[in-house]
Scaffold this motif. Structure first.
Motif, PDB file in Angstrom:
ATOM      1  N   ALA A   1       0.799  -1.291   0.270  1.00  0.00           N
ATOM      2  CA  ALA A   1       0.495   0.157   0.110  1.00  0.00           C
ATOM      3  C   ALA A   1       0.720   1.499  -0.124  1.00  0.00           C
ATOM      4  O   ALA A   1       0.424   2.605  -0.011  1.00  0.00           O
ATOM      5  N   GLN A   2       2.013   1.505   0.777  1.00  0.00           N
ATOM      6  CA  GLN A   2       2.863   2.873   0.371  1.00  0.00           C
ATOM      7  C   GLN A   2       3.264   2.746  -0.812  1.00  0.00           C
ATOM      8  O   GLN A   2       4.070   4.461  -1.135  1.00  0.00           O
ATOM      9  N   GLN A   3       3.696   2.255  -1.455  1.00  0.00           N
ATOM     10  CA  GLN A   3       3.813   2.416  -2.786  1.00  0.00           C
ATOM     11  C   GLN A   3       3.807   1.296  -4.168  1.00  0.00           C
ATOM     12  O   GLN A   3       3.530   0.011  -3.560  1.00  0.00           O
ATOM     13  N   ARG A   4       3.826   2.042  -5.149  1.00  0.00           N
ATOM     14  CA  ARG A   4       3.431   1.571  -6.142  1.00  0.00           C
ATOM     15  C   ARG A   4       4.130   0.532  -6.902  1.00  0.00           C
ATOM     16  O   ARG A   4       5.471   0.903  -7.228  1.00  0.00           O
ATOM     17  N   ILE A   5       4.047  -1.266  -6.535  1.00  0.00           N
ATOM     18  CA  ILE A   5       5.378  -2.360  -6.750  1.00  0.00           C
ATOM     19  C   ILE A   5       4.922  -2.851  -8.235  1.00  0.00           C
ATOM     20  O   ILE A   5       3.436  -3.697  -7.751  1.00  0.00           O
ATOM     21  N   ASP A   6       5.763  -3.135  -8.990  1.00  0.00           N
ATOM     22  CA  ASP A   6       5.510  -3.712 -10.426  1.00  0.00           C
ATOM     23  C   ASP A   6       5.386  -5.707 -10.036  1.00  0.00           C
ATOM     24  O   ASP A   6       6.425  -5.475  -8.444  1.00  0.00           O
ATOM     25  N   GLY A   7       4.503  -6.512  -9.917  1.00  0.00           N
ATOM     26  CA  GLY A   7       4.805  -7.971  -9.563  1.00  0.00           C
ATOM     27  C   GLY A   7       5.819  -8.627 -10.112  1.00  0.00           C
ATOM     28  O   GLY A   7       6.148  -9.519  -9.206  1.00  0.00           O
ATOM     29  N   ARG A   8       6.374  -7.713 -10.982  1.00  0.00           N
ATOM     30  CA  ARG A   8       7.574  -8.657 -11.638  1.00  0.00           C
ATOM     31  C   ARG A   8       8.541  -7.784 -10.861  1.00  0.00           C
ATOM     32  O   ARG A   8       8.698  -6.272 -11.095  1.00  0.00           O
ATOM     33  N   GLY A   9      10.166  -9.180 -10.513  1.00  0.00           N
ATOM     34  CA  GLY A   9      11.076  -7.841 -10.507  1.00  0.00           C
ATOM     35  C   GLY A   9      11.811  -8.503  -8.826  1.00  0.00           C
ATOM     36  O   GLY A   9      11.708 -10.043  -8.835  1.00  0.00           O
ATOM     37  N   VAL A  10      12.246  -7.791  -7.900  1.00  0.00           N
ATOM     38  CA  VAL A  10      13.024  -8.315  -7.260  1.00  0.00           C
ATOM     39  C   VAL A  10      12.854  -8.096  -5.647  1.00  0.00           C
ATOM     40  O   VAL A  10      12.085  -6.441  -6.225  1.00  0.00           O
ATOM     41  N   ALA A  11      12.772  -8.338  -3.992  1.00  0.00           N
ATOM     42  CA  ALA A  11      12.179  -8.133  -3.779  1.00  0.00           C
ATOM     43  C   ALA A  11      13.543  -9.183  -1.931  1.00  0.00           C
ATOM     44  O   ALA A  11      13.400 -10.071  -2.402  1.00  0.00           O
ATOM     45  N   THR A  12      13.229  -8.249  -0.773  1.00  0.00           N
ATOM     46  CA  THR A  12      13.809  -9.333   0.320  1.00  0.00           C
ATOM     47  C   THR A  12      12.770  -9.081   1.102  1.00  0.00           C
ATOM     48  O   THR A  12      12.682  -7.732   1.556  1.00  0.00           O
ATOM     49  N   LEU A  13      12.860 -10.129   2.273  1.00  0.00           N
ATOM     50  CA  LEU A  13      11.756  -9.953   2.876  1.00  0.00           C
ATOM     51  C   LEU A  13      12.510 -11.080   4.708  1.00  0.00           C
ATOM     52  O   LEU A  13      13.276 -11.222   4.810  1.00  0.00           O
TER      53      LEU A  13
END
Length: 669
Positions: free
Chosen positions: A102-114
């Protein structure tokens, strides 16, 4: 019988719906047990406190809640613990796709770390983690140590090797806090991130949960395969309707879709290890795309009057286009096109439910069961599509819906079989009854033919006696008279006397010949129809026996053209003869009517005699005459009845069909 059959049908329908509800609850409970076995303790601001949790009592725990979220970065534990670590963009509430952040628009394709800090129970124990539905490649670190990895995460699509699957890494917990770091890359699927809960529990509980999930999946896949093959065999042995073929293909397509998708934990990989995820994605998508037009074809085969052929053509065309897309398009393009097909499927589900309701209103066979089963399947399919689109939080329940639909189809098929078997039994009973009647009729005909032969011989004998004692004697006397006249002078009184005697002998001979001819067939009535024959016979019987015989006729034709009427007149002659000989009647009424009843000729012969019981002392009841009358009536398609008349007497009734009086309805007396 009709009332009891209707009541039985209603009872069976209520019992079927109750059984369907029980099956639905059972299957839903089995699936829910696997899906919701975990207890959720939500993490807050990147920390999950499990110190008060009793894993021995609570079983499996879901690591849901707020995880630290680092979009656009693949960060190892060393990077996160550097002197100047990167700051998270916020907290992502798992399980969810990161494009819902919700805090920023992010594309479903890409990378991320949790990242998540876990405060486990204080006691030391071996735990196991269940990692599932992480799109599309990941690495999982525990306190800086790699414990699980699927595929190869990459910053760019060409560097990524997608391989989403289930992993069950082991965690040796000493009771001290530990850190989980999850690196994810997704350049294939529409949604990236963790879309199913990560589960933590004891080694035995996690393995039991996974085994149960795979067992349930195999049960549903086996049920779909079995029902699909059954209906295919049913079609190939019958081939009277394409409905079994369509339903068989429908079950097989859903079995393929379910077995190759994450809804079954990719159970197909248990049977064929090493299947590439690219092939699985294309296979399960193609099965889904084809199932929609095949399912509509099944409904149209069952209820062609309710389902539009244009909708069939449209669904088939769309299914073909999307199937080609599933087989040959790049995976990102395929997954981007799936939502469009979801909306098309939802519209078609609504249309099918409405048309099935119409079929039920029109009392089509099995429509109630099919409507109930498909309504449940449609609701569950809607749930699964919305869940796949990340619009709701739920679980995949499509196997339960398909199982429910199969059971409903089974009830509809059983109802059809039951009615068909009842019809076959009824027809068999009717055929057996008719065969028995035919055998009896054949036996009766054989007896009648034998007796008729004897009667014919007796008649020939009587005719020979009549000719010998009557006509031949008269002609012999005439010949002798002629010999005697040879010597008599012409013109003398003796010659005149002899000629008068000879003339008398010849006249008597002619009368005897006429009587014999009338007994066989009255030639003088030829061309006047059978009415004159009956009239003449009744006049002779009345004159010879002194009985009043009245003949009444009401005809639709001036001259009857029905060749079967002669048989009806012979029945009347036999009835009059029986009344004169045996009933001691003083008055006989003969009625022949073909104008009052449309298409039917009715004969009634009524006397005022002593009745059948008393007449049986004179002539045995059911003798040859009665049997011949019955035989004549059957030969012309008529119905013979012999009844006692109130007040005394007997009445013989016979009706036969007549097409001539049906065509010419002109009553004449």
């Amino acid at each position: 019988m009709i009332r009891s059959a209707g009541a039985l049908s209603g009872t069976l329908r209520r019992a079927a719906f109750i059984l369907l509800a029980l099956v639905m609850l059972l299957c839903g409970g089995v699936t829910a047990t696997g899906a919701f076995a975990a207890t959720s303790r939500a993490a807050q601001q990147g920390t999950l406190d499990l110190r008060a949790a009793d894993l021995a009592r609570r079983g499996v725990l879901a690591l849901d809640g707020e995880w630290e979220f680092y979009p656009g970065q693949l960060l190892s534990p060393e990077c996160l613990h550097a002197s100047e670590p990167p700051k998270p963009a916020g907290y992502l509430d798992l399980p969810t796709a990161w494009n819902t952040f919700a805090q920023q628009r992010i594309d479903g394709r890409g990378v991320a770390t949790l990242r998540l800090q876990v405060l486990p129970p204080a006691q030391a124990q071996d735990l196991r983690l269940r990692v599932f539905d992480v799109h599309a490649a990941y690495r999982l670190w525990l306190d800086g140590r790699l414990i699980a990895a699927r595929g190869t995460p990459g910053e760019r699509p060409e560097n990524e090797v997608a391989d989403p699957a289930i992993d069950l890494p082991l965690i040796h917990s000493s009771g001290a806090p530990f850190e989980l770091v999850l690196e994810i890359s997704n350049h294939v699927y529409r949604d990236g991130g963790v879309t199913s809960s990560l589960l933590l529990g004891s080694d035995a509980d996690i393995r039991l949960l996974q085994s149960r999930n795979w067992g349930v999946a195999l049960f549903f896949v086996g049920s779909l395969l079995m029902m699909g093959c059954y209906h295919l065999f049913f079609y190939f042995f019958g081939r009277r309707s394409v409905a079994p073929l369509c339903f068989g293909l429908y079950c097989l397509l859903w079995a393929g879709n379910f077995a190759a998708s994450n809804a079954s934990d990719w159970v197909l990989r248990l049977l064929v290890p090493g299947l590439p995820i690219d092939w699985l994605n294309r296979f399960d998508s193609a099965c889904f795309f084809l199932s929609v037009p095949v399912g509509y074809c099944f409904f149209r085969a069952l209820f062609p009057g309710e389902f539009s052929p244009r909708a069939q053509q449209l669904s088939s065309a769309l299914g073909a286009v999307f199937t080609v897309l599933a087989l040959f398009a790049p995976l990102p393009t395929l997954h981007s096109a799936i939502p469009l097909y979801y909306f098309i499927s939802l519209a078609l589900i609504g249309y099918c439910v409405q048309r099935l309701a119409v079929a039920r209103q029109r009392a089509r066979e099995g429509a109630s069961f099919i409507l109930a089963g498909f309504a449940v399947l449609g609701l569950i399919a809607t749930n699964d599509m919305l869940y796949d689109l990340q619009l709701i939080r739920s679980v995949y329940l499509i196997p339960v819906g398909m199982f429910f639909f199969i059971v409903a189809q089974g009830f509809a098929l059983s109802l059809s079989f039951s009615r068909n078997f009842s019809a076959i039994e009824r027809l068999s009973d009717e055929l057996e009854s008719r065969n028995r009647a035919l055998e009896e009729e054949i036996a009766e005909r054989v007896r009648l033919e034998r007796e008729i032969v004897n009667v014919a011989e007796n008649e020939r004998r009587c005719l020979g006696h009549d000719l010998h004692d009557g006509l031949c004697q008269q002609l012999t006397a005439a010949r002798l008279r002629c010999f005697a006249m040879e010597g008599t002078p012409a013109g003398s009184e003796q010659a005149k006397t002899d000629l008068a005697a000879l003339s008398g002998l010849l006249e008597e001979s002619v009368n005897v010949a006429y009587d014999l001819a009338r007994g066989l067939w009255p030639v003088e009535h030829e061309g006047q129809g059978t009415s004159a024959l009956l009239q003449e016979y009744c006049q002779r019987m009345a004159a010879s026996h002194g009985v009043a015989i009245v003949v009444r006729e009401t005809r639709a034709c001036q001259i009857c053209g029905n060749d079967d009427l002669i048989q009806l007149c012979r029945i009347a002659q036999e009835a009059v003869s029986n009344a004169v000989k045996h009933s001691r009647a003083t008055r006989i009424e003969v009625s022949l009517d073909c104008a009052s009843s449309f298409g039917t000729v009715s004969l009634r012969v009524r006397d005022d005699g002593i009745g059948r019981e008393a007449a049986s002392a004179v002539a045995s009841p059911g003798g040859l005459g009665m049997r011949i009358m019955a035989h004549r009536a059957r030969a012309i398609g008529g119905e013979l009845q012999v009844v006692d008349v109130a007040g005394g007497g007997t009445e013989v009734r016979c009706k036969m069909p007549c097409q001539h009086c049906a065509q010419q309805r002109l009553p004449t007396q």
